[in-house]
Design a protein around this motif. Structure first.
Motif: not given
Length: 66
Positions: A3-5, A18-24, A34-37
């Motif tokens: 889980r990302l926090t 967000a640049d590195v992981l735009p999917e989440l 804002v983390i999705h999932g």
């Protein structure tokens, strides 16, 4: 599972995560993440590690959960 926090106090809204992981991760109108999932899907685990490592404020954490 992982889980990302985000530590909202430590975060400085650089937006690198967000640049590195735009999917989440997206950013709100002030630039805060804002983390999705609930958990990180296995195919995105390497990118999640890179996103956490890219955070200059060390506010993004990838944690193992049961």
């Amino acid at each position: 599972m992982n889980r990302l926090t985000v530590d909202p106090i430590a975060c400085r809204a650089h937006g690198l995560c967000a640049d590195v992981l735009p999917e989440l991760i997206t950013v709100d109108e002030w630039g805060y993440p804002v983390i999705h999932g609930e958990t990180v899907p296995e195919p995105l685990l390497a990118e999640a590690r890179r996103a956490a490592a890219a955070c200059p404020a060390l506010a993004l954490r990838l944690r193992k959960v049961d």
